[in-house]
Design an enzyme around this catalytic site. Sequence first.
Site, PDB file in Angstrom:
ATOM      1  N   CYS A   1      -2.575  -0.503   0.515  1.00  0.00           N
ATOM      2  CA  CYS A   1      -3.361  -1.725   0.604  1.00  0.00           C
ATOM      3  C   CYS A   1      -4.302  -1.622   1.199  1.00  0.00           C
ATOM      4  O   CYS A   1      -5.748  -1.929   1.427  1.00  0.00           O
ATOM      5  CB  CYS A   1      -2.579  -3.063   1.428  1.00  0.00           C
ATOM      6  SG  CYS A   1      -1.308  -2.948   0.433  1.00  0.00           S
TER       7      CYS A   1
HETATM    8  N1  LIG Z   1       3.325  -2.908  -1.441  1.00  0.00           N
HETATM    9  C1  LIG Z   1       2.979  -3.260  -0.090  1.00  0.00           C
HETATM   10  O1  LIG Z   1       3.104  -2.316   0.647  1.00  0.00           O
HETATM   11  C2  LIG Z   1       2.456  -4.524   0.378  1.00  0.00           C
HETATM   12  C3  LIG Z   1       2.346  -4.644   2.002  1.00  0.00           C
HETATM   13  C4  LIG Z   1       1.866  -5.924   2.288  1.00  0.00           C
HETATM   14  C5  LIG Z   1       1.031  -6.548   1.694  1.00  0.00           C
HETATM   15  N2  LIG Z   1       1.493  -6.530   0.344  1.00  0.00           N
HETATM   16  C6  LIG Z   1       0.322  -7.271  -1.234  1.00  0.00           C
HETATM   17  O2  LIG Z   1       1.433  -7.917  -1.109  1.00  0.00           O
HETATM   18  C7  LIG Z   1       0.778  -8.716  -2.827  1.00  0.00           C
HETATM   19  C8  LIG Z   1       2.313  -7.732  -3.455  1.00  0.00           C
HETATM   20  O3  LIG Z   1       1.965  -6.929  -3.650  1.00  0.00           O
HETATM   21  P1  LIG Z   1       3.303  -5.494  -4.455  1.00  0.00           P
HETATM   22  O4  LIG Z   1       3.145  -4.271  -3.712  1.00  0.00           O
HETATM   23  O5  LIG Z   1       4.451  -6.278  -3.982  1.00  0.00           O
HETATM   24  O6  LIG Z   1       2.900  -5.246  -5.952  1.00  0.00           O
HETATM   25  P2  LIG Z   1       3.533  -5.105  -7.449  1.00  0.00           P
HETATM   26  O7  LIG Z   1       2.433  -4.503  -8.046  1.00  0.00           O
HETATM   27  O8  LIG Z   1       4.525  -3.667  -6.808  1.00  0.00           O
HETATM   28  O9  LIG Z   1       4.629  -6.146  -7.768  1.00  0.00           O
HETATM   29  C9  LIG Z   1       3.738  -7.806  -7.873  1.00  0.00           C
HETATM   30  C10 LIG Z   1       4.995  -8.503  -9.306  1.00  0.00           C
HETATM   31  O10 LIG Z   1       4.172  -9.667  -9.428  1.00  0.00           O
HETATM   32  C11 LIG Z   1       4.238  -9.530 -10.989  1.00  0.00           C
HETATM   33  N3  LIG Z   1       3.530 -10.216 -11.611  1.00  0.00           N
HETATM   34  C12 LIG Z   1       1.642 -10.572 -11.607  1.00  0.00           C
HETATM   35  N4  LIG Z   1       1.956 -11.378 -12.310  1.00  0.00           N
HETATM   36  C13 LIG Z   1       2.398 -11.739 -12.447  1.00  0.00           C
HETATM   37  C14 LIG Z   1       2.345 -13.975 -12.695  1.00  0.00           C
HETATM   38  N5  LIG Z   1       1.239 -14.263 -12.922  1.00  0.00           N
HETATM   39  N6  LIG Z   1       4.083 -14.291 -12.396  1.00  0.00           N
HETATM   40  C15 LIG Z   1       4.568 -13.930 -12.180  1.00  0.00           C
HETATM   41  N7  LIG Z   1       5.454 -11.675 -11.881  1.00  0.00           N
HETATM   42  C16 LIG Z   1       3.402 -11.331 -11.853  1.00  0.00           C
HETATM   43  C17 LIG Z   1       4.264  -8.189 -11.356  1.00  0.00           C
HETATM   44  O11 LIG Z   1       4.633  -7.798 -13.054  1.00  0.00           O
HETATM   45  C18 LIG Z   1       5.068  -7.629 -10.474  1.00  0.00           C
HETATM   46  O12 LIG Z   1       6.348  -6.777 -10.676  1.00  0.00           O
HETATM   47  C19 LIG Z   1       0.082  -8.224  -2.907  1.00  0.00           C
HETATM   48  O13 LIG Z   1      -1.027  -8.545  -2.342  1.00  0.00           O
HETATM   49  C20 LIG Z   1      -0.415  -7.107  -1.791  1.00  0.00           C
HETATM   50  O14 LIG Z   1      -1.362  -6.597  -1.371  1.00  0.00           O
HETATM   51  C21 LIG Z   1       1.988  -5.417  -0.238  1.00  0.00           C
END
Ligand SMILES: NC(=O)c1ccc[n+]([C@@H]2O[C@H](COP(=O)([O-])OP(=O)(O)OC[C@H]3O[C@@H](n4cnc5c(N)ncnc54)[C@H](O)[C@@H]3O)[C@@H](O)[C@H]2O)c1
Length: 316
Positions: free
Chosen positions: A271
Amino acid sequence: MTEREKKIKDKKTTVGILGLGYVGLPLAREFASAGLKVVGFDIDDKKVKTLNSGRSIIKHVTHSQIKKMVKASMFGATTQMARLKTVDAILVCVPTPLTQNREPDMQFIINSSKTIAKHLRAGQLIVLESTTYPGTTRELVAPILESTGLKAGKDFHLAYSPEREDPGNKNFTTKTIPKVVGGLTDKCRDMACELYNVAIDKTIPVSSLEAAEATKILENVYRCINIAMVNELKVLFDRMGIDIWEVINAAKTKPFGFNAFYPGPGLGGHCIPIDPFYLTWKARQYGMPTRFIELAGEINTNYASLYYNKNDGSAE
Ligand SMILES: NC(=O)c1ccc[n+]([C@@H]2O[C@H](COP(=O)([O-])OP(=O)(O)OC[C@H]3O[C@@H](n4cnc5c(N)ncnc54)[C@H](O)[C@@H]3O)[C@@H](O)[C@H]2O)c1
């Protein structure tokens, strides 16, 4: 006690989590362990099937945790978005990447908001958790949800609470990392806090949606810039024959005014190189270049290419 508070207290509230990835899945685990039923929503059929068969899809949520949640009927995943109607709260944890032009790629937030709008019902609480620029929840999400005719802050409740997940961190978990919460109205914020308080040790209410959105961006900009600084010093100290690791370890013995950051190409998470540019994009609307962010991005990119181009595979 209001009826809603009673419902939460009696564990009769059902939580919907939209996006079952690195952020959504640990959150699902925390709510299920706290005794609230969780329905996980995702567009990825394979993920949904894997989870429902009692297997995890990420390292820091174990197979046995998922199995236990599924077996106890505390968690089930689905691609059937019509079931969004059945839950009391929807926590949105979808990706926020950058486009090829390094601008915010809002397609996931837009699409998931449209999906929620199709099934939105009065009384529901919607919380965006994805990292994004200040203004997203009010300017982008609210109008999509209100296209239903239901009014945010009146017919349904809208909040923003940034996820501060740090996958694999042994000292802090989703449950123990304090959760910052901002609402469209005070009532929206208080409702979101009430819900999170069931599963998360501490909530930090702030005055607005934008303050909550900006908090997360500040945290990531802070890391991005400080890592750029040590990456630059690493190159300079190498030329001067000074070991930066020794210097950082010595500097961090100062009991105040210094936080240690370490050189590296990965910036401690995927991120950090992305999120600050959400603010850069938004800042343009205010006629203000974010020079620190741009410079940090440039230095970190140069450092990464230096790192990976080294024949010995290391920039150390
Ligand atoms: N990964 C981290 O460590 C972390 C930490 C803090 C914040 N974030 C933030 O959190 C958010 C999510 O990140 P993540 O790492 O969990 O992403 P990820 O890619 O691991 O998971 C996201 C999920 O959302 C699903 N998705 C996409 N579009 C969708 C829709 N329209 N309806 C339902 N599901 C849908 C995808 O299939 C996927 O399974 C981002 O904004 C990221 O910046 C991530």
